[in-house]
Design an enzyme around this catalytic site. Structure first.
Site, PDB file in Angstrom:
ATOM      1  CD  GLU A 159     -11.833 -66.029 -23.633  1.00 58.61           C
ATOM      2  OE1 GLU A 159     -12.037 -64.870 -23.189  1.00 58.61           O
ATOM      3  OE2 GLU A 159     -11.280 -66.935 -22.989  1.00 58.61           O
TER       4      GLU A 159
ATOM      5  CB  ALA B 137      -9.645 -62.822 -26.623  1.00 58.31           C
ATOM      6  N   GLY B 138      -9.718 -62.493 -30.201  1.00 59.98           N
ATOM      7  CA  GLY B 138      -9.528 -63.295 -31.423  1.00 59.98           C
ATOM      8  C   GLY B 138      -8.071 -63.235 -31.832  1.00 59.98           C
ATOM      9  CB  SER B 139      -6.162 -60.933 -34.052  1.00 55.68           C
ATOM     10  OG  SER B 139      -7.018 -61.037 -35.146  1.00 55.68           O
TER      11      SER B 139
ATOM     12  CG  PHE C 116     -16.020 -67.432 -34.179  1.00 57.42           C
ATOM     13  CD1 PHE C 116     -17.384 -67.303 -34.398  1.00 57.42           C
ATOM     14  CD2 PHE C 116     -15.251 -66.266 -34.135  1.00 57.42           C
ATOM     15  CE1 PHE C 116     -17.964 -66.047 -34.560  1.00 57.42           C
ATOM     16  CE2 PHE C 116     -15.818 -65.019 -34.294  1.00 57.42           C
ATOM     17  CZ  PHE C 116     -17.169 -64.904 -34.504  1.00 57.42           C
TER      18      PHE C 116
ATOM     19  CD  GLU D 262      -4.672 -72.763 -36.438  1.00 57.94           C
ATOM     20  OE1 GLU D 262      -4.351 -72.954 -35.239  1.00 57.94           O
ATOM     21  OE2 GLU D 262      -5.612 -72.040 -36.771  1.00 57.94           O
TER      22      GLU D 262
ATOM     23  CD  GLN E 123     -14.442 -62.074 -64.342  1.00 56.34           C
ATOM     24  OE1 GLN E 123     -15.076 -61.834 -63.319  1.00 56.34           O
ATOM     25  NE2 GLN E 123     -14.663 -61.451 -65.482  1.00 56.34           N
TER      26      GLN E 123
ATOM     27  CG  HIS F 166     -16.279 -71.622 -63.562  1.00 52.50           C
ATOM     28  ND1 HIS F 166     -14.959 -71.663 -63.166  1.00 52.50           N
ATOM     29  CD2 HIS F 166     -16.681 -72.917 -63.615  1.00 52.50           C
ATOM     30  CE1 HIS F 166     -14.578 -72.914 -62.976  1.00 52.50           C
ATOM     31  NE2 HIS F 166     -15.609 -73.713 -63.258  1.00 52.50           N
TER      32      HIS F 166
ATOM     33  N   GLY G  86      -6.345 -68.455 -38.414  1.00 53.50           N
ATOM     34  CA  GLY G  86      -4.968 -68.971 -38.394  1.00 53.50           C
ATOM     35  C   GLY G  86      -3.954 -67.840 -38.391  1.00 53.50           C
TER      36      GLY G  86
END
Ligand SMILES: Cc1cc2nc3c(=O)[nH]c(=O)nc-3n(C[C@H](O)[C@H](O)[C@H](O)COP(=O)(O)OP(=O)(O)OC[C@H]3O[C@@H](n4cnc5c(N)ncnc54)[C@H](O)[C@@H]3O)c2cc1C
Length: 384
Positions: free
Chosen positions: A133, A136-138, A162, A249, A343, A345, A370
């Protein structure tokens, strides 16, 4: 081509699964995925085709259309999809198969399983997991979306953000607080919400730094009424269900990272072998090739821990510490691998449209989502 050594214990059916997914990626994903990066979504037909091949519900019960296979099947799916180099494709498909619908497989009633699992395994219906939310993530325990039992059903109010497969999903696993008196982890429940429920609105697709071929959206629930039997599992146990599915996950992320590392190393090997500077190919410069060898060693370490964790999951062992280690190690290793490969490349790697540039953007999220690295290491520290 850079390949990890296969474990001797890998059985024939999983070897077949790997080659089937690899062929599908070569024939059906790689040629088109750049267009999906532009449109911000994967065609439904891709879900259906993978479903028809039996690759979207490999862990789910056979009687509901799944494959009844073990944890390594999820890892192999993630590895091979990720080897496509399109992190968005891999995330959208694995969120469907291993992070959302799994809640129904684990805790659904026979009626819920019969209603949702067969179309999900067939790729006819797409799943999303809706926990995060705006505030409210982690800290999942901070979620505020509220579900109230009424005579007609559960009335849900709040929002989620998200959400992968949020714009195109059909089956949404929604976490909501059912006991406003209970603090933190207690008093949270899970619900199965179908697309089109009254009071359910979906934002346009969010524009992201990477994973651009997966659709990500914000969801709004305004007096959204769902039937009483939309409750998934026991009331008030939602937080524990979320945490236990997070473990899977993390295992899948081990697979996503292993596949992405192998692809990045592959692309870089090809580039270094043909790129000439100072009178020889870059591959002939020991400093350059040692760098890539070091990345190969680190990637092989992540991959080995992923396979060990898959085995522990299947043995029913407590694997929280190892999966938290894996998530932290995998996310951070991937950053080092893709940035080293970019790098090597040179300027080409900085150009929009090159696979390594896209992979570096896609990789960025994997130290955040995750379980952020810091949060994972705290879980490890508590268990040392
Ligand atoms: C592309 C994408 C797809 C997503 N898909 C989904 C989905 O399908 N379903 C869903 O529910 N969510 C989804 N999310 C949300 C995702 O799970 C969260 O972004 C993630 O959990 C981090 O939460 P946050 O963004 O609120 O960051 P915060 O929790 O605000 O944390 C920000 C940063 O602070 C640090 N931090 C946080 N906590 C601690 C701590 N305890 N100790 C030390 N440092 C800490 C970390 O560095 C962290 O990255 C998605 C996000 C993105 C960007």
């Amino acid at each position: 081509m850079f390949e990890f050594a296969e474990p001797a214990t890998l059985d024939e059916s999983l070897t077949l699964v790997r080659s089937q997914i690899r062929r599908f990626v070569e024939e059906r994903i790689s040629p088109q995925a750049e267009a999906w990066e532009q449109s911000g979504e994967i065609p439904r037909e891709i879900f259906r085709e993978l479903g028809r091949l039996g690759l979207l519900g490999m862990r789910h019960p056979i009687e509901y259309g799944g494959g009844g296979l073990g944890a390594l099947s999820s890892v192999i799916l993630a590895e091979e999809l990720s080897r496509s180099s399109f992190g968005g494709v891999a995330s959208a498909l694995t969120v469907h198969s291993d992070m959302s619908i799994s809640h129904i497989a684990h805790r659904g009633t026979p009626e819920q399983k019969a209603r949702y699992l067969p179309p999900a395994c067939a790729g006819e219906k797409v799943g999303a997991i809706c926990v995060t939310e705006p505030d409210a993530g982690s800290d999942v325990a901070g979620l505020k979306t509220r579900a109230t039992r009424t005579e007609k059903g559960w009335l849900i109010n709040g929002s989620k953000t998200f959400i992968t497969n949020g714009a195109l999903g059909d089956i949404y696993i929604v976490a909501a607080r059912t006991d406003p008196q209970a603090r933190g982890a207690r008093g949270v429940s899970l619900f199965v919400v179908e697309r089109g429920a009254e009071g359910f609105a979906i934002s346009g697709k969010l524009s992201k730094h990477g994973w651009r071929s997966s659709d990500t959206a914000t969801l709004f629930f305004e007096d959204m009424l769902v039937p009483h039997d939309a409750l998934l599992g026991e009331e008030g146990r939602g937080f524990y269900y979320i945490v236990s599915t997070f473990q899977n996950e993390r295992l899948v992320i081990g697979g996503l990272v292993s596949g992405a590392c192998a692809k990045a190393i592959d692309l870089t090997l090809d580039y270094l072998r043909q790129r000439k500077a100072f009178g020889k190919t870059l591959w002939e410069q020991p400093v350059v090739r040692n760098k890539l060898a070091w990345m190969g060693a680190k990637a092989a370490g992540v991959r080995a821990l992923t396979y060990q964790c898959a085995q522990m999951v299947d043995e029913g062992r407590d694997v929280v510490r190892e999966l938290s280690m894996l998530k932290a190690l995998a996310g951070e290793t991937l950053q080092e691998v893709v940035h080293t490969c970019l790098q090597l490349h040179g300027g080409v790697g900085y150009m929009i449209g090159t696979p390594i540039e896209r992979m570096a953007r896609d990789a960025r999220f994997l130290t955040i989502g995750g379980g952020a690295t810091e949060v994972m290491l705290e879980e490890v520290a508590k268990r040392l």
